[in-house]
Design an enzyme around this catalytic site. Sequence first.
Site, short mmCIF file in Angstrom:
data_model
loop_
_atom_site.label_atom_id
_atom_site.label_comp_id
_atom_site.label_asym_id
_atom_site.label_seq_id
_atom_site.Cartn_x
_atom_site.Cartn_y
_atom_site.Cartn_z
N SER A 1 73.73 0.68 50.59
CA SER A 1 73.74 2.15 50.55
C SER A 1 74.96 2.74 51.23
CB SER A 1 72.46 2.70 51.19
OG SER A 1 72.39 2.32 52.55
N PRO B 1 58.67 1.22 61.00
CA PRO B 1 59.31 0.81 62.26
C PRO B 1 58.27 0.54 63.35
CG PRO B 1 60.22 2.87 61.42
CD PRO B 1 58.99 2.59 60.64
N THR C 1 49.14 -0.92 63.84
CA THR C 1 48.00 -1.74 64.30
C THR C 1 46.81 -0.87 64.68
OG1 THR C 1 49.55 -3.41 65.10
CG2 THR C 1 47.30 -3.50 65.96
N LYS D 1 66.00 8.04 56.34
CA LYS D 1 67.40 8.47 56.57
C LYS D 1 67.48 9.96 56.86
CE LYS D 1 69.33 4.75 53.74
NZ LYS D 1 69.97 4.37 52.47
#
Length: 774
Positions: free
Chosen positions: A677, A355, A361, A720
């Site tokens: 899912s 994410p 970076t 999750k």
Amino acid sequence: MKAETIYTVPLLPLRGMHVYPTMVLHLDVGRDRSIEALEKAMLNDQLVFLSAQKDPELDDPSGDDVYEVGTLTKVKQMLKLPNGTIRVLVEGLDRAKLISVIDQESFYEAVVEVHEEETQKDAETEALMRMLLKQFEQYMKLSKKGSSETLSSVADIEEPGRLADIAASHISLKVKEKQEILATFPVKERLERLVALLHNEREVLNLEKKIGQRVKTSMEKTQKEYYLREQMKAIQQELGDKEGKSGEVEELTERILAASMPEHVEKTALKELDRYEKIPQSAAESAVIRNYLEWLVTLPWSKATEDDLNVNKAEDVLNRDHYGLEKVKERVLEFLAVRQLTQSLRGPILCLAGPPGVGKTSLARSIAESIGRNFIRISLGGVRDESEIRGHRRTYVGAMPGRIIQGMKKAGTINPVFLLDEIDKMSNDFRGDPSSALLEVLDPEQNHNFSDHYIEETYDLSNVMFIATANDLSAIPGPLRDRMEIISIAGYTEVEKIHIAKDHLFQKQVKENGLSGNQLRLKEDAIRDIVRYYTREAGVRSLERQMAAICRKAAKKIVSGEKKRVTVTEKNLQEFLGKRIFRYGQADTEDQVGVVNGLAYTAVGGDTLHIEVSLSPGKGKLLLTGKLGDVMKESAQTAFSYVRSKAKELGIETNFHEHHDIHIHVPEGAVPKDGPSAGITMAVALISALTGRPVRRDVGMTGEITLRGRVLPIGGVKEKSLGAHRAGLTTIILPKDNEKDIDDVPESIRKGLTFLPVSTMDEVMDIAIGGSSS
């Protein structure tokens, strides 16, 4: 003053300038005798005799070296400057004639005779004054040296002698001519002489103007170019440069031979240079070849940085800059260890997937620092043109190499760490597919012969360590993803975020906002509340923004004088950040019918997804809302078919679909949702709604379902799990085949969650509904 008055005053010789009576001006005095003369004058009546030197180059003039006629002046002000000189403000009083000079050892004293100025005007004097003013006005307009204020101030002078002196001070005359004006005592003679001088100066100025205009109009374009070209040649000869193209060709030849190019590239470069030499410089192709040769000689062909293969040092650098991310660090250290043993390993191609805000970076930059390589970053977000990667053909106007070759030129070495940022944000259109162009770049078996359309000759990229970053792996085409080693960065746990905020983000923001550690303190309980109630993200960007907001509020309090030191705790946190944005542990307070906590893996990390089912009288219509993607719609259809086939076993009327319309809704409808899912989640919600049995509020579930009720594996277990923990859930139902992925979940999260692997929907129902909590 009376006529022919005798004064004995200090003598001050002047270099190349004159002071006329009534003039007030500043002088800088630096010679020892002159300074002594000024100090002597200030002790007496402040009078001094100023006379110009006959030879301005003399440093120590005597009485014989100054002109006989000068000006008796009064010293108005003295100021000592830092460099040892004295700045003097003097006012000219009268013309004076030097009678004798007395040597006082430290300075000269002058005996002078002052003549009183004539003030009476007759008709002839008036006429001369008018002529002088007219000539003076024309001179000022031609020379463009004076302003309208100067003209008006001179025109207002009534005394003829003063008019002559002021006019003389504004005209560009030689020293000898100015001295002649000063030495002319009779006013009429002085006026006549000035009129004659002004007339001559005006004629000269007119002549200059006419010559300039004539030259300007007569010089045609070809003559001007010839003149400038000859000037350029003369300048080049003076500087020792070669004339024309020959010098440039010689320089390029040296640079080509010194660039250590591969033999075939050097041969091409010299061939192009030969063409460049033969083509006229004015030809359009000349600039194209020149630009191409410049790219060839500036590209690194053999220069490389030496890898720092100290594994312990590299580990220290990575740990200093980043908290957690153990898998990535371990992979980098493995690369260094193998490289140290083999000395011949080609650069790996890593893809850091995760994410936004988790440090992908900055991690790549730290990797470059840890192994001592140059770091180059190019952003691929929004790139939809293949030539952005491979470059343009030289036949196009404004052609240039692609971003890969541009990056290599900027790096200056053949083995940099090359970051391909946002590789999942590329797209394609009629101009080509840039992701396909990257296949050659990122294939270790091909990139030693990378071909750029502009350079045309092959370029070796095998020594480059490529690192790509991506938020969503599903957006990367399969062949491109196959060439990279995927390293997933799921996001940070609450404990990790607190460490990062305390050790990195807070210190950084304190410094950027001009504060010090003594002025602002942030308690750990306040950091924990910021993580829980003011951010909901996988990364730490929003967390850093909240830290910045606290620093700004503290800076305002300190600057306004409200407080000298600011301490932020959980009790006063709302004073800095306002009311809480999120509810920590947002699981429902009671078990509900037809509402299930699903677990989703999004581009910004793991999250919970409430799935609601409601029944209404109807004829079996299945309505899906919440901006669902095709895969989730198929999951809903599959769950519906499963419930119909198992209706009797589940205690549901077998013809329920004939009497009820079923509405499946996933809240936050504006947010697109998709993924394989949500099957078991939708099935449990349907069964709960049809049987009227509530679903446990503390359970989150993820898994795909088949028509026979088998639970299939899914991805993103770690992400999750983090989302479930943030939402306050305590139990997670997941497919049996995903049991191995539980080890990837951080230990601090595993302690707060109970993982229940399942293989069939019967097991799911026993946990979610059969064991319903009160």
